[in-house]
Scaffold this motif. Sequence first.
Motif, PDB file in Angstrom:
ATOM      1  N   LYS A 276       0.868  -1.171   0.000  1.00 38.65           N
ATOM      2  CA  LYS A 276       0.000   0.000   0.000  1.00 38.65           C
ATOM      3  C   LYS A 276       0.908   1.226   0.000  1.00 38.65           C
ATOM      4  O   LYS A 276       2.025   1.193   0.521  1.00 38.65           O
ATOM      5  CB  LYS A 276      -0.896   0.006   1.245  1.00 38.65           C
ATOM      6  CG  LYS A 276      -1.846  -1.185   1.354  1.00 38.65           C
ATOM      7  CD  LYS A 276      -2.885  -1.167   0.260  1.00 38.65           C
ATOM      8  CE  LYS A 276      -3.876  -2.331   0.435  1.00 38.65           C
ATOM      9  NZ  LYS A 276      -4.846  -2.409  -0.674  1.00 38.65           N
ATOM     10  N   LEU A 277       0.431   2.321  -0.548  1.00 36.64           N
ATOM     11  CA  LEU A 277       1.279   3.510  -0.675  1.00 36.64           C
ATOM     12  C   LEU A 277       1.761   4.046   0.674  1.00 36.64           C
ATOM     13  O   LEU A 277       2.855   4.597   0.776  1.00 36.64           O
ATOM     14  CB  LEU A 277       0.527   4.602  -1.431  1.00 36.64           C
ATOM     15  CG  LEU A 277       0.771   4.603  -2.949  1.00 36.64           C
ATOM     16  CD1 LEU A 277      -0.183   5.531  -3.649  1.00 36.64           C
ATOM     17  CD2 LEU A 277       2.208   4.972  -3.261  1.00 36.64           C
ATOM     18  N   LYS A 278       0.963   3.856   1.701  1.00 40.89           N
ATOM     19  CA  LYS A 278       1.362   4.357   3.019  1.00 40.89           C
ATOM     20  C   LYS A 278       2.619   3.664   3.533  1.00 40.89           C
ATOM     21  O   LYS A 278       3.322   4.190   4.409  1.00 40.89           O
ATOM     22  CB  LYS A 278       0.221   4.184   4.024  1.00 40.89           C
ATOM     23  CG  LYS A 278      -0.171   2.748   4.319  1.00 40.89           C
ATOM     24  CD  LYS A 278      -1.327   2.682   5.300  1.00 40.89           C
ATOM     25  CE  LYS A 278      -1.765   1.252   5.569  1.00 40.89           C
ATOM     26  NZ  LYS A 278      -0.733   0.453   6.242  1.00 40.89           N
ATOM     27  N   ASP A 279       2.919   2.498   2.992  1.00 46.34           N
ATOM     28  CA  ASP A 279       4.082   1.733   3.454  1.00 46.34           C
ATOM     29  C   ASP A 279       5.342   2.006   2.637  1.00 46.34           C
ATOM     30  O   ASP A 279       6.419   1.499   2.980  1.00 46.34           O
ATOM     31  CB  ASP A 279       3.774   0.228   3.397  1.00 46.34           C
ATOM     32  CG  ASP A 279       2.597  -0.150   4.286  1.00 46.34           C
ATOM     33  OD1 ASP A 279       2.512   0.416   5.392  1.00 46.34           O
ATOM     34  OD2 ASP A 279       1.790  -1.002   3.873  1.00 46.34           O
ATOM     35  N   ILE A 280       5.217   2.802   1.590  1.00 49.65           N
ATOM     36  CA  ILE A 280       6.359   2.982   0.704  1.00 49.65           C
ATOM     37  C   ILE A 280       7.499   3.739   1.379  1.00 49.65           C
ATOM     38  O   ILE A 280       8.666   3.583   1.034  1.00 49.65           O
ATOM     39  CB  ILE A 280       5.940   3.678  -0.611  1.00 49.65           C
ATOM     40  CG1 ILE A 280       6.990   3.396  -1.700  1.00 49.65           C
ATOM     41  CG2 ILE A 280       5.713   5.186  -0.405  1.00 49.65           C
ATOM     42  CD1 ILE A 280       6.526   3.742  -3.098  1.00 49.65           C
TER      43      ILE A 280
END
Length: 311
Positions: A276-280
Amino acid sequence: MKTGVLGSLNTYNIGDYIQTLAVIKLIGHGYKVLDRERLDSYKDKPRKVIVNGWFMENPLNFPLSNSLTPLFISFHINPSVSNKFLNKNTVKYLLKHQPIGCRDTYTQSLLEKHNIKTFFSSCVTLTFNKKDFMNSSYKKNTALIIGAFDRLKPNVEINKGIYKMLISLIKTPYKFLNYQIKKMIFNQWLKKQNVHLNFAHQVVRKKISSHAEGIKLAEEVLVKIANSDYIITSRIHSALPAVAMGKKVIFINEGLENINHSSRLSGLQSFFKSIKLKDIRMLNFDSITIDVTHKGYSKNIEEIINDFIRN
């Protein structure tokens, strides 16, 4: 007997022709590109055909013409059409040509409910060789961004009835804000990676009008993949060729919650880093490993197709 490979006329998605080109590379010569949606009306000379990809926009245009002898490999039935597609005629036809090589475990499970023998083949796009697409454009330490945010762009559903259109209109401002925030997070992270950047699109604005055009567009995307070190995408048929070519892949698994999307990923996500983008913000390219578990599947696909063509 000559061989047919499948194209998908009037698609916006170059990924359809990336799958076409994967089969062409395995066959080499003596093929004809056939329209996936019109296989039931084929009236030319008898021909073998590799049946792979998404089935189908017109679910009642199946089974295939009696003039076609099929090999089912990397076959996907989408939930959006599964009830119409899996009618008595289709099930009877698939039973005749089992075992069916399924691109994903969703399709495999669906067919097994009808007592059809299957195996998980994975996707033909895992058979690409980067040597076929490398050229002088290669620049070390390059990251290629292919449709990383395609699934998050707000879209008003104007062709699905008034109720759905109104709901879509109400949700659009929130979706647009969410899209902008996540894009900002991504761009901030990307600036810190100290890599050369390149960009590509897997979806075009104007429908692909010929098989030759589709194959040309597919080659252009694959050249960009081959000449990059890192691929960031939300597109399956950009991620899988990148895996085949030994690239480090970050797959943005967002906006794919609906079963029509998630079913296509089932069984394939283990081949690449999916986030998910929040984890990038917790990632960097050095921490990503290159997966090689696909090689057993790609070798099996090559052997099955070669045996089918020779015999």
